[in-house]
Scaffold this motif. Sequence first.
Motif, PDB file in Angstrom:
ATOM      1  N   TRP A  65       0.830  -1.199   0.000  1.00  0.00           N
ATOM      2  CA  TRP A  65       0.000   0.000   0.000  1.00  0.00           C
ATOM      3  C   TRP A  65       0.865   1.250   0.000  1.00  0.00           C
ATOM      4  N   GLU A  66       0.325   2.326  -0.563  1.00  0.00           N
ATOM      5  CA  GLU A  66       0.964   3.648  -0.484  1.00  0.00           C
ATOM      6  C   GLU A  66      -0.088   4.651  -0.036  1.00  0.00           C
ATOM      7  N   LEU A  67       0.369   5.747   0.523  1.00  0.00           N
ATOM      8  CA  LEU A  67      -0.523   6.766   1.050  1.00  0.00           C
ATOM      9  C   LEU A  67      -1.136   7.567  -0.095  1.00  0.00           C
ATOM     10  N   ALA A  68      -2.471   7.624  -0.142  1.00  0.00           N
ATOM     11  CA  ALA A  68      -3.155   8.368  -1.194  1.00  0.00           C
ATOM     12  C   ALA A  68      -3.684   9.706  -0.680  1.00  0.00           C
ATOM     13  N   PRO A  74     -10.903  18.170  13.445  1.00  0.00           N
ATOM     14  CA  PRO A  74     -10.638  18.974  14.648  1.00  0.00           C
ATOM     15  C   PRO A  74     -10.531  18.147  15.938  1.00  0.00           C
ATOM     16  N   ASP A  75     -11.216  17.020  16.013  1.00  0.00           N
ATOM     17  CA  ASP A  75     -11.134  16.188  17.225  1.00  0.00           C
ATOM     18  C   ASP A  75      -9.868  15.339  17.269  1.00  0.00           C
ATOM     19  N   GLY A  76      -9.032  15.400  16.227  1.00  0.00           N
ATOM     20  CA  GLY A  76      -7.780  14.648  16.195  1.00  0.00           C
ATOM     21  C   GLY A  76      -7.848  13.359  15.403  1.00  0.00           C
ATOM     22  N   THR A  77      -9.037  12.943  14.995  1.00  0.00           N
ATOM     23  CA  THR A  77      -9.190  11.733  14.200  1.00  0.00           C
ATOM     24  C   THR A  77      -8.566  11.944  12.824  1.00  0.00           C
ATOM     25  N   ARG A  78      -7.903  10.906  12.322  1.00  0.00           N
ATOM     26  CA  ARG A  78      -7.333  10.955  10.976  1.00  0.00           C
ATOM     27  C   ARG A  78      -8.074   9.971  10.093  1.00  0.00           C
ATOM     28  N   ARG A  79      -8.449  10.417   8.928  1.00  0.00           N
ATOM     29  CA  ARG A  79      -9.067   9.560   7.908  1.00  0.00           C
ATOM     30  C   ARG A  79      -8.013   9.394   6.821  1.00  0.00           C
ATOM     31  N   VAL A  80      -7.606   8.149   6.564  1.00  0.00           N
ATOM     32  CA  VAL A  80      -6.499   7.853   5.656  1.00  0.00           C
ATOM     33  C   VAL A  80      -7.003   6.947   4.546  1.00  0.00           C
ATOM     34  N   TRP A  81      -6.585   7.223   3.325  1.00  0.00           N
ATOM     35  CA  TRP A  81      -6.858   6.343   2.195  1.00  0.00           C
ATOM     36  C   TRP A  81      -5.531   5.820   1.693  1.00  0.00           C
ATOM     37  N   LEU A  82      -5.414   4.487   1.640  1.00  0.00           N
ATOM     38  CA  LEU A  82      -4.230   3.833   1.079  1.00  0.00           C
ATOM     39  C   LEU A  82      -4.612   3.313  -0.291  1.00  0.00           C
ATOM     40  N   ARG A  83      -3.626   3.229  -1.173  1.00  0.00           N
ATOM     41  CA  ARG A  83      -3.914   2.680  -2.498  1.00  0.00           C
ATOM     42  C   ARG A  83      -2.766   1.778  -2.922  1.00  0.00           C
ATOM     43  N   ARG A  84      -3.084   0.867  -3.828  1.00  0.00           N
ATOM     44  CA  ARG A  84      -2.071   0.033  -4.471  1.00  0.00           C
ATOM     45  C   ARG A  84      -2.568  -0.335  -5.848  1.00  0.00           C
ATOM     46  N   LYS A  85      -1.632  -0.593  -6.728  1.00  0.00           N
ATOM     47  CA  LYS A  85      -1.997  -0.957  -8.100  1.00  0.00           C
ATOM     48  C   LYS A  85      -2.706  -2.296  -8.095  1.00  0.00           C
ATOM     49  N   ARG A  86      -3.726  -2.389  -8.903  1.00  0.00           N
ATOM     50  CA  ARG A  86      -4.418  -3.670  -9.057  1.00  0.00           C
ATOM     51  C   ARG A  86      -3.515  -4.612  -9.834  1.00  0.00           C
ATOM     52  N   SER A  87      -3.494  -5.856  -9.427  1.00  0.00           N
ATOM     53  CA  SER A  87      -2.702  -6.844 -10.152  1.00  0.00           C
ATOM     54  C   SER A  87      -3.476  -8.154 -10.175  1.00  0.00           C
ATOM     55  N   PRO A  88      -3.211  -8.998 -11.173  1.00  0.00           N
ATOM     56  CA  PRO A  88      -3.924 -10.266 -11.239  1.00  0.00           C
ATOM     57  C   PRO A  88      -3.531 -11.209 -10.092  1.00  0.00           C
ATOM     58  N   ALA A  89      -2.300 -11.082  -9.605  1.00  0.00           N
ATOM     59  CA  ALA A  89      -1.855 -11.905  -8.495  1.00  0.00           C
ATOM     60  C   ALA A  89      -2.415 -11.357  -7.188  1.00  0.00           C
ATOM     61  N   LEU A  90      -2.727 -12.210  -6.274  1.00  0.00           N
ATOM     62  CA  LEU A  90      -3.238 -11.756  -4.983  1.00  0.00           C
ATOM     63  C   LEU A  90      -2.092 -11.258  -4.123  1.00  0.00           C
TER      64      LEU A  90
END
Length: 96
Positions: A65-68, A74-90
């Motif tokens: 994964w990489e950071l997207a 304001p309450d300090g909560t972080r919402r993070v989206w990670l992404r990775r390239k789709r590949s046929p291999a799992l």
Amino acid sequence: MFGSSDAGAEAAVGDGETAGAPTPAVRPRWAPSDEFEYQPLRIDPRVSRSAAASMLAIRAEFAGWELARVLRFPDGTRRVWLRRKRSPALLPDLIP
């Protein structure tokens, strides 16, 4: 800098004129696509910055994964989206 060229494209779409070819939808740079798969995470405000960085580094190293995008509320909560390239291999996934 952020989407200055996109503003003209959005203004031209809704002005009532019809063009010969349909205009493609404008989407933000971080929007989901077919090329990447995304994993949203919510990081509790009690988690320190260094602990969150370590957790994300482990996901990057062992699951590909990489950071997207990061939003911090304001309450300090972080919402993070990670992404990775789709590949046929799992690719392995970590259990949160």
